[in-house]
Design a protein around this motif. Sequence first.
Motif, short mmCIF file in Angstrom:
data_model
loop_
_atom_site.label_atom_id
_atom_site.label_comp_id
_atom_site.label_asym_id
_atom_site.label_seq_id
_atom_site.Cartn_x
_atom_site.Cartn_y
_atom_site.Cartn_z
N MET A 1 0.84 -1.18 0.00
CA MET A 1 0.00 0.00 0.00
C MET A 1 0.89 1.24 0.00
SD MET A 1 -2.99 0.95 2.68
CE MET A 1 -4.45 0.76 1.69
N LYS A 2 0.46 2.25 -0.71
CA LYS A 2 1.22 3.48 -0.83
C LYS A 2 1.21 4.26 0.48
CE LYS A 2 1.36 7.73 -3.43
NZ LYS A 2 0.65 8.64 -4.28
N TYR A 3 2.34 4.88 0.79
CA TYR A 3 2.47 5.69 2.00
C TYR A 3 1.67 6.97 1.85
CZ TYR A 3 4.45 9.00 5.29
OH TYR A 3 4.61 9.95 6.25
N THR A 4 0.91 7.31 2.89
CA THR A 4 0.17 8.56 2.92
C THR A 4 0.67 9.37 4.11
OG1 THR A 4 -1.78 7.44 2.02
CG2 THR A 4 -2.13 9.60 3.01
N PRO A 5 1.15 10.59 3.87
CA PRO A 5 1.65 11.40 4.98
C PRO A 5 0.59 11.62 6.06
CG PRO A 5 2.21 12.41 2.88
CD PRO A 5 1.28 11.28 2.59
N THR A 6 1.05 11.75 7.28
CA THR A 6 0.15 11.94 8.43
C THR A 6 -0.73 13.17 8.26
OG1 THR A 6 1.78 10.88 9.85
CG2 THR A 6 0.08 12.16 10.94
N THR A 7 -0.17 14.24 7.75
CA THR A 7 -0.97 15.47 7.58
C THR A 7 -2.07 15.27 6.54
OG1 THR A 7 0.69 16.30 6.03
CG2 THR A 7 0.84 17.06 8.31
N THR A 8 -1.78 14.48 5.52
CA THR A 8 -2.80 14.18 4.50
C THR A 8 -3.91 13.34 5.11
OG1 THR A 8 -1.17 14.29 2.75
CG2 THR A 8 -3.21 13.13 2.25
N LYS A 9 -3.55 12.35 5.93
CA LYS A 9 -4.55 11.53 6.61
C LYS A 9 -5.44 12.39 7.50
CE LYS A 9 -1.84 7.28 6.75
NZ LYS A 9 -1.15 6.32 7.61
N ARG A 10 -4.81 13.34 8.21
CA ARG A 10 -5.58 14.24 9.08
C ARG A 10 -6.55 15.08 8.26
NH1 ARG A 10 -2.19 18.63 10.58
NH2 ARG A 10 -3.13 19.50 8.73
N ASN A 46 -16.54 5.68 3.05
CA ASN A 46 -15.08 5.82 3.06
C ASN A 46 -14.69 7.30 3.08
OD1 ASN A 46 -14.55 3.09 3.08
ND2 ASN A 46 -14.28 2.94 0.87
N LEU A 47 -15.35 8.10 2.27
CA LEU A 47 -15.08 9.53 2.23
C LEU A 47 -15.31 10.17 3.60
CD1 LEU A 47 -14.54 12.18 0.67
CD2 LEU A 47 -16.95 12.21 0.11
N GLU A 48 -16.43 9.83 4.21
CA GLU A 48 -16.78 10.42 5.51
C GLU A 48 -15.86 9.95 6.64
OE1 GLU A 48 -20.93 9.95 6.35
OE2 GLU A 48 -21.51 11.35 4.75
N HIS A 49 -15.22 8.80 6.45
CA HIS A 49 -14.29 8.28 7.46
C HIS A 49 -12.84 8.65 7.16
CE1 HIS A 49 -17.74 5.68 8.58
NE2 HIS A 49 -17.27 5.96 9.79
N GLY A 50 -12.64 9.49 6.15
CA GLY A 50 -11.29 9.96 5.86
C GLY A 50 -10.43 8.99 5.09
N ARG A 51 -11.05 8.03 4.44
CA ARG A 51 -10.28 7.09 3.61
C ARG A 51 -10.20 7.66 2.19
NH1 ARG A 51 -14.25 3.33 5.92
NH2 ARG A 51 -13.47 2.82 7.99
N PRO A 52 -9.11 7.38 1.50
CA PRO A 52 -8.97 7.93 0.14
C PRO A 52 -10.07 7.43 -0.80
CG PRO A 52 -6.88 7.03 0.93
CD PRO A 52 -7.93 6.61 1.92
#
Length: 97
Positions: A1-10, A46-52
């Motif tokens: 799985m591709k790395y997603t920066p912490t700030t992007t996840k937030r 997924n969108l509402e839970h912050g998933r890409p």
Amino acid sequence: MKYTPTTTKRDLRIIGEYFATQRKLLGLRVSDVAKRAGISETTVTNLEHGRPVRSDALITVARILQLADYMVKAADPYSHDLGMVRAAQILPKRVRQ
């Protein structure tokens, strides 16, 4: 799985929370939004839970939730201080690396 920066996840999580709140304020169910957008309920969740999710799904849901115009305006480079300062300068055709 591709790395997603912490700030992007937030940021994804915060946007998802805002979308969920707006959906509830409009009195819509997840199934209502999914049906209007032509996407699955899982994608809306997924969108509402912050998933890409795909960008077209994000913008379509934003349009249904009456948030798309704000997103487009926020992306306008001339609506920010730096863009306004640079507006007087000639934009380059491309940015060299």
